[in-house]
Design a protein around this motif. Structure first.
Motif, PDB file in Angstrom:
ATOM      1  N   ALA A  34       0.825  -1.208   0.000  1.00 25.20           N
ATOM      2  CA  ALA A  34       0.000   0.000   0.000  1.00 25.20           C
ATOM      3  C   ALA A  34       0.853   1.249   0.000  1.00 25.20           C
ATOM      4  O   ALA A  34       1.791   1.358   0.759  1.00 25.20           O
ATOM      5  N   CYS A  35       0.528   2.194  -0.834  1.00 19.68           N
ATOM      6  CA  CYS A  35       1.193   3.483  -0.873  1.00 19.68           C
ATOM      7  C   CYS A  35       0.423   4.421   0.039  1.00 19.68           C
ATOM      8  O   CYS A  35      -0.747   4.696  -0.202  1.00 19.68           O
ATOM      9  N   LYS A 106       1.426  -1.028  -9.792  1.00 20.18           N
ATOM     10  CA  LYS A 106       0.453  -1.357 -10.836  1.00 20.18           C
ATOM     11  C   LYS A 106      -0.571  -0.235 -11.014  1.00 20.18           C
ATOM     12  O   LYS A 106      -1.037   0.010 -12.128  1.00 20.18           O
ATOM     13  N   ARG A 107      -0.895   0.459  -9.912  1.00 22.73           N
ATOM     14  CA  ARG A 107      -1.813   1.595 -10.053  1.00 22.73           C
ATOM     15  C   ARG A 107      -1.179   2.698 -10.902  1.00 22.73           C
ATOM     16  O   ARG A 107      -1.849   3.329 -11.726  1.00 22.73           O
ATOM     17  N   LEU A 109       1.015   2.143 -13.194  1.00 19.04           N
ATOM     18  CA  LEU A 109       1.022   1.619 -14.556  1.00 19.04           C
ATOM     19  C   LEU A 109      -0.345   1.841 -15.215  1.00 19.04           C
ATOM     20  O   LEU A 109      -0.427   2.200 -16.395  1.00 19.04           O
ATOM     21  N   ILE A 110      -1.415   1.652 -14.439  1.00 17.69           N
ATOM     22  CA  ILE A 110      -2.761   1.913 -14.949  1.00 17.69           C
ATOM     23  C   ILE A 110      -2.889   3.371 -15.369  1.00 17.69           C
ATOM     24  O   ILE A 110      -3.416   3.694 -16.434  1.00 17.69           O
ATOM     25  N   ARG A 111      -2.369   4.264 -14.527  1.00 18.61           N
ATOM     26  CA  ARG A 111      -2.441   5.695 -14.864  1.00 18.61           C
ATOM     27  C   ARG A 111      -1.644   6.000 -16.120  1.00 18.61           C
ATOM     28  O   ARG A 111      -2.026   6.864 -16.922  1.00 18.61           O
ATOM     29  N   MET A 112      -0.539   5.310 -16.305  1.00 23.40           N
ATOM     30  CA  MET A 112       0.258   5.504 -17.518  1.00 23.40           C
ATOM     31  C   MET A 112      -0.537   5.058 -18.745  1.00 23.40           C
ATOM     32  O   MET A 112      -0.544   5.746 -19.770  1.00 23.40           O
ATOM     33  N   ASN A 139      -7.298   0.129  -4.638  1.00 18.08           N
ATOM     34  CA  ASN A 139      -7.519  -0.605  -5.883  1.00 18.08           C
ATOM     35  C   ASN A 139      -8.982  -0.509  -6.318  1.00 18.08           C
ATOM     36  O   ASN A 139      -9.290  -0.301  -7.499  1.00 18.08           O
ATOM     37  N   LEU A 140      -9.884  -0.668  -5.354  1.00 25.20           N
ATOM     38  CA  LEU A 140     -11.311  -0.596  -5.654  1.00 25.20           C
ATOM     39  C   LEU A 140     -11.705   0.806  -6.136  1.00 25.20           C
ATOM     40  O   LEU A 140     -12.479   0.960  -7.087  1.00 25.20           O
TER      41      LEU A 140
END
Length: 617
Positions: A34-35, A106-107, A109-112, A139-140
């Motif tokens: 978690a960030c 990964k979040r 990466l999703i934004r990218m 994530n949700l």
């Protein structure tokens, strides 16, 4: 570790610090996946943000720092700030490979992917991330944000409810889920949700406001008023909940009945102490002053509003929305009459006052104000065409025709005036004039299918069947999808008992375009009747009769089909319906139906059977 490697690593850290990167801290208690960054509200832009390095998995002792996820993530941040997107993506993917359990990587990466307009890829990754860790709120939330504009809305409520289970104080999720419920008319679900929200967040005025909205839509007026009052108690300067309290009092379904005008005035005056320029409150107080006999006060306020509306179309449109759009025509007459005093020749005031009188079924007063609308007004032509119908409505048909003829002389090529004038000629049975006018219009608009269709219909009425058929064929040639022309030609064939196969093809195509049109269904039924397939005819004609509320000719067709299938009782009842719905001008039809009723009643020996739908042998 080599000196060169250490040197590169520390330079990278310095560059990241100078460029605004979050300070690297070392607190061993942080969770691995978690960030610890405050989640952004759902409507804020998605952006890359750095995380403290203690969110990474611990590095392997003795391993080259360049092989750690931390190193590649820092490289990614630097490259991203330099707008080197491809290199940044490669660094981020490397970091994920080295630390696959770090969700925040990964979040990012999703934004990218989103920044590169690869929404489907981003959505797939977000869904897999939630599948891996279904209890991670960030994530949700990210998945919910990605699905904001997604068409797969059915998946949203369960997702948002899951977020509320894990983060029951998340305001944005309540509001987003509530919006979905309200838009889909799921009022009980919205009511339960906002009740829960108000209980959980009792000091959040928005929760009480939307709870009031849900109660109001449910017809729970007392509970709605309590919720709106709670909103005002928390935020006394809010206007919207005060207006909602007025709406509750004025709602025609409110069991309390008509509201006290003095109480409404007091509520609107209170709104004006908070927001002196509130347009609705200004308009309504003026109307209520007039209603309660405070004529001088009303006249002065209407004068002020009229002067303001001359310069401010927004105020004028507020009045239109408040009165005309909500079918408050009597109130509209009061308001626009009052504002007209500020400028008796104002086009807008006269147009909307004419519209209010017309909607109130006061044609003479509507005519008076429509006549004052100048040619410069954008609705001028509409008023002139409407005037012709209003003249006819008050029994001045000749004046209506002369009025349209005058406009036609002034604008001889105007298709609208040609069409309307031809219709008046047709209604007055001046068929030669109608056909001449339509033909004249077609000289300058040869491919105008509306004019052609009207010409074909008038030709038919004049007994010029061949000419009518040719004209309808021309309409279909110009527009093969013109359902009206397809139906007209098909019905003409059926009524004449010719080209029945062609008629069926034409009408079937018309039904593909307008499957629930009662008149087209009647045509298909009549084709089958003429072909001798009476059972099929009954099926189509019954649907046609229901859709047209037993329009006279359609009811007569259905009754004829019942006769052919031996259903005399149904036929007799349906003939009576045809007679009841016939117009005075349908003299031929009335004569035919009356004779058929007389014949049937003689054939049916027991009058009591008229109360039955049984077939008489």
């Amino acid at each position: 570790m080599s000196k060169a490697t250490i040197h590169t690593f520390f330079i990278l850290l310095i560059l990241l610090t100078l460029s605004g990167c979050s300070r690297i801290q070392h607190t061993p208690a942080a969770p691995v996946d978690a960030c610890p960054v405050e989640p952004a509200p759902p409507d804020t832009p998605l952006s890359i943000h750095s995380c403290p390095d203690d969110t990474f998995a611990p590095p392997t002792p003795g391993r080259d720092p360049q092989m750690s996820a931390r190193y590649h993530y820092l490289t990614f941040l630097m490259l991203h700030r330099q707008n080197r997107i491809d290199d940044a993506m490669a660094a981020l993917e490397k970091a994920i490979t080295l630390d696959p359990d770090a969700s925040f990587l990964k979040r990012d990466l999703i934004r990218m992917y989103l920044s590169m307009d690869q929404k489907e890829t981003a959505l797939a990754l977000a869904e897999s991330l939630v599948a891996e860790n279904p209890d991670n709120v960030e994530n949700l939330l990210l998945l919910a944000r990605l699905k904001k504009d997604d068409t797969r809305e059915k998946t949203m409520p369960p997702l948002l409810e899951r977020i509320l289970e894990l983060a029951p104080d998340n305001r944005e999720t309540y509001l987003r889920l509530g919006k979905i419920y309200m838009e889909n008319q799921q009022i009980p679900e919205a009511l339960e949700l906002f009740s829960r929200m108000a209980d959980r967040l009792p000091d959040y005025y928005v929760a009480h406001f939307y709870l009031g909205e849900a109660h109001f839509l449910s017809g729970n007026y007392t509970e709605a008023a309590q919720a709106f009052q709670s909103t005002i108690d928390l935020e006394p300067d809010l206007i919207e909940p005060r207006l909602r309290l007025v709406d509750i009092l004025q709602d025609p379904d409110n069991p309390a009945g008509k509201p006290d005008p003095d109480k409404l005035i007091a509520m609107y005056e209170q709104i004006l102490t908070i927001e002196p320029e509130n347009e609705r409150a200004l308009l309504e107080t003026a109307r209520l002053y007039h209603q309660t006999g405070q004529t001088k006060l009303a006249a002065q306020q209407f004068m002020d509003l009229g002067n303001q509306a001359r310069q401010d179309n927004r105020l004028l449109m507020t009045a239109v929305d408040l009165y005309l759009s909500q079918n408050r025509y009597a109130d509209a007459v009061i308001v626009f009459s009052g504002m007209l005093a500020a400028d008796p020749d104002n086009d807008n005031f006269n147009f909307f006052l004419g519209l209010a009188h017309e909607s109130s079924e006061q044609p003479k007063q509507a005519i008076e104000h429509y006549l004052k609308v100048s040619p410069a007004h954008p609705q001028y032509k509409k008023t002139q065409l409407t005037l012709a119908f209003l003249y006819r409505e008050i029994g001045q048909t000749e004046k209506a025709v002369a009025f349209l003829e005058q406009h036609h002389r002034q604008a001889p090529d105007d298709i609208d005036f040609i069409t309307y004038l031809a219709a008046f000629y047709e209604n007055e049975n001046q068929l030669e004039k109608a056909m001449a006018l339509l033909s004249k219009g077609l000289k300058n608009a040869r491919e105008n299918t509306a004019l052609l269709f009207r010409l074909g219909a008038v030709q038919d009425k004049a007994g010029l069947k061949d000419e009518s058929i040719a004209t309808m064929k021309e309409v279909i040639r110009l527009d093969p999808e013109d359902a009206s022309a397809l139906n007209y030609l098909g019905y003409t064939y059926a009524d004449l008992g010719i080209h029945l196969d062609d008629a069926e093809v034409l009408i079937r195509k018309a039904l593909e375009i307008k499957p629930n049109d009662g008149y087209i269904l009647d045509s298909m039924g009549w084709v089958y009747f003429q072909q001798g397939d009476f059972d099929k005819a009954v099926g189509y004609l019954e649907r046609a009769a229901e859709l047209t509320d037993y329009e006279a000719i359609i009811a007569a067709h259905l009754a004829d089909a019942y006769l052919k299938t031996g259903q005399k009782i149904k036929a007799l009842k349906t003939f009576h319906k045809a007679l009841a719905h016939a117009k005075e001008s349908d003299t031929e039809l009335i004569s035919e139906v009356t004779e058929k009723i007389r014949t049937l009643e003689q054939q049916i020996q027991t009058p009591d059977t008229l109360n039955s739908d049984t077939v008489t042998p």
